[in-house]
Design a protein around this motif. Sequence first.
Motif, PDB file in Angstrom:
ATOM      1  N   LEU A 166    -106.670-148.490 -29.349  1.00  0.00           N
ATOM      2  CA  LEU A 166    -105.517-148.439 -30.247  1.00  0.00           C
ATOM      3  C   LEU A 166    -105.890-147.903 -31.627  1.00  0.00           C
ATOM      4  CD1 LEU A 166    -103.677-151.785 -29.384  1.00  0.00           C
ATOM      5  CD2 LEU A 166    -102.782-149.474 -29.097  1.00  0.00           C
ATOM      6  N   LEU A 167    -106.997-148.376 -32.167  1.00  0.00           N
ATOM      7  CA  LEU A 167    -107.393-147.941 -33.511  1.00  0.00           C
ATOM      8  C   LEU A 167    -107.825-146.478 -33.531  1.00  0.00           C
ATOM      9  CD1 LEU A 167    -109.289-151.149 -34.689  1.00  0.00           C
ATOM     10  CD2 LEU A 167    -107.041-150.337 -35.442  1.00  0.00           C
ATOM     11  N   LEU A 168    -108.495-146.024 -32.481  1.00  0.00           N
ATOM     12  CA  LEU A 168    -108.882-144.610 -32.415  1.00  0.00           C
ATOM     13  C   LEU A 168    -107.654-143.712 -32.303  1.00  0.00           C
ATOM     14  CD1 LEU A 168    -112.039-144.637 -30.096  1.00  0.00           C
ATOM     15  CD2 LEU A 168    -111.947-144.143 -32.555  1.00  0.00           C
ATOM     16  N   LEU A 169    -106.691-144.114 -31.472  1.00  0.00           N
ATOM     17  CA  LEU A 169    -105.462-143.326 -31.345  1.00  0.00           C
ATOM     18  C   LEU A 169    -104.709-143.278 -32.670  1.00  0.00           C
ATOM     19  CD1 LEU A 169    -104.070-144.433 -27.852  1.00  0.00           C
ATOM     20  CD2 LEU A 169    -104.926-142.173 -28.484  1.00  0.00           C
ATOM     21  N   GLU A 170    -104.630-144.427 -33.354  1.00  0.00           N
ATOM     22  CA  GLU A 170    -103.909-144.452 -34.624  1.00  0.00           C
ATOM     23  C   GLU A 170    -104.635-143.632 -35.685  1.00  0.00           C
ATOM     24  OE1 GLU A 170    -100.908-144.827 -37.009  1.00  0.00           O
ATOM     25  OE2 GLU A 170    -100.880-145.664 -34.978  1.00  0.00           O
ATOM     26  N   ALA A 171    -105.951-143.678 -35.685  1.00  0.00           N
ATOM     27  CA  ALA A 171    -106.716-142.864 -36.632  1.00  0.00           C
ATOM     28  C   ALA A 171    -106.486-141.377 -36.378  1.00  0.00           C
ATOM     29  CB  ALA A 171    -108.198-143.192 -36.521  1.00  0.00           C
ATOM     30  N   ALA A 172    -106.452-140.983 -35.100  1.00  0.00           N
ATOM     31  CA  ALA A 172    -106.191-139.584 -34.766  1.00  0.00           C
ATOM     32  C   ALA A 172    -104.785-139.173 -35.207  1.00  0.00           C
ATOM     33  CB  ALA A 172    -106.353-139.367 -33.265  1.00  0.00           C
ATOM     34  N   LEU A 173    -103.814-140.058 -35.013  1.00  0.00           N
ATOM     35  CA  LEU A 173    -102.437-139.750 -35.431  1.00  0.00           C
ATOM     36  C   LEU A 173    -102.349-139.595 -36.948  1.00  0.00           C
ATOM     37  CD1 LEU A 173    -100.515-142.225 -33.093  1.00  0.00           C
ATOM     38  CD2 LEU A 173    -100.451-139.731 -32.963  1.00  0.00           C
ATOM     39  N   ILE A 174    -103.018-140.463 -37.679  1.00  0.00           N
ATOM     40  CA  ILE A 174    -103.004-140.385 -39.150  1.00  0.00           C
ATOM     41  C   ILE A 174    -103.610-139.065 -39.621  1.00  0.00           C
ATOM     42  CG2 ILE A 174    -103.986-141.382 -41.253  1.00  0.00           C
ATOM     43  CD1 ILE A 174    -103.666-144.142 -39.918  1.00  0.00           C
ATOM     44  N   LEU A 175    -104.706-138.649 -38.990  1.00  0.00           N
ATOM     45  CA  LEU A 175    -105.333-137.379 -39.362  1.00  0.00           C
ATOM     46  C   LEU A 175    -104.401-136.197 -39.100  1.00  0.00           C
ATOM     47  CD1 LEU A 175    -108.987-137.901 -38.088  1.00  0.00           C
ATOM     48  CD2 LEU A 175    -108.230-137.704 -40.470  1.00  0.00           C
TER      49      LEU A 175
END
Length: 410
Positions: free
Chosen positions: A17-26
């Motif tokens: 979840l955190l990796l996906l959210e970090a990718a979305l933020i980028l």
Amino acid sequence: MSSQYLLNLRIRLPVLLLLLEAALILIFGFFVSYDHSQNLPRDYPVFQDVNLMVIFGFAYFQAFLYRYGFSTIGFNLLLAALGVQWAVIVDGFLFHFSAGKIRINLQSILTAIMSISTVLISRGAILGKANLMQLIWMAVMEVTVFTVNRWLAVNLLQIESHVSVMHVHLFGAFFGLMVSWMLYHSSLSWKAEKERSKPISDMFAVLGTLFLWIFWPSFNSVLITEQDKKWTAIYNTYLVMATSTIAAFSFSIATSKNGKLSMAHIQNATLAGGVALGFSASNIQQPWIAMVLGLAAGTISVLGMAYLQKHLDPALQIHDTCGVLYTFGLPSLLGGIIHVILILTNHNKNLSVFGCSALIEVGALSLSLCLSLFSGLLTGFILTCKLWKTPPVTKYFDDQVYWEFPHLAV
């Protein structure tokens, strides 16, 4: 309740979840900016309608399993929150990418919210049988393929943009059925105790149905730009919902051995009219046509659940937990066929031109059906991989695998 299964996901799920959210933020940081040209006071109330319908309505609509209520409502919120962000990005790159930027506004987020309905519909077919990691990857893949499907329909087949979004019911239902087919287990051929409902859980499910019922006119009309057509869609949707409700009550009693109503029929078939009308909401000019369509959709939904489901699901080895085929799949197919017939009958004096339009609509319907079946099959195959830690059958339809229950602690 502790379990080895829970411990297996203790690290993987938060990291995912955190990796996906970090990718979305980028991605949002590099490619997305706001477009303030929209008239916010005019559009925001309808945005609230659709948002409430998708976030609240779908969550409670599927909360009929008495031991799976936390997961139904909680997972719905997580999938919607993650899916909206991804849908905004995919839709932006395909439809609104210019000069290296995606310009988003309220309409962009609204389209994304409507697009994730396909995930929430599909989830109904595998409700209680998949963990969060599986659901997250299913959401990412389904939103991507559905948006590609919309792009093909709009840019290659020249289908109206709002009509392409109405394929969400058809796409979601058949995508979910294919995933359910891949995740099928022989023990699902009989109804497990945990798969049943209780009066209180049915009350929650009816609450979701009522919210969906109330706000469906906004869902069918929000993306239509011409005011006359928008109002026509609102009128037609209300009438079609009313008549599908009459059909639900009538045929629920008629198909019962003891002449009593089935709550499952009422929960599902009352919405079938709104599903069927989505394609042609703004094109039906006579109220009686919408009313007949609603009556037919509600009838198909009840008869399908009463007679077809208990024979078709075991024969095809598909376990459709929420009956999405009969609430969304068959009514949307009916609506697509009626949409094509209306194009031909409304322009029968100029068939050389509008006959081609009818064929294009058939092509768009076939495209959605084929892509949903193929991508659902592929997604289901991927979700059977051991990497996702598929829950054992003994843990199906049970909140205690995922949620804390302090009052049950020993």
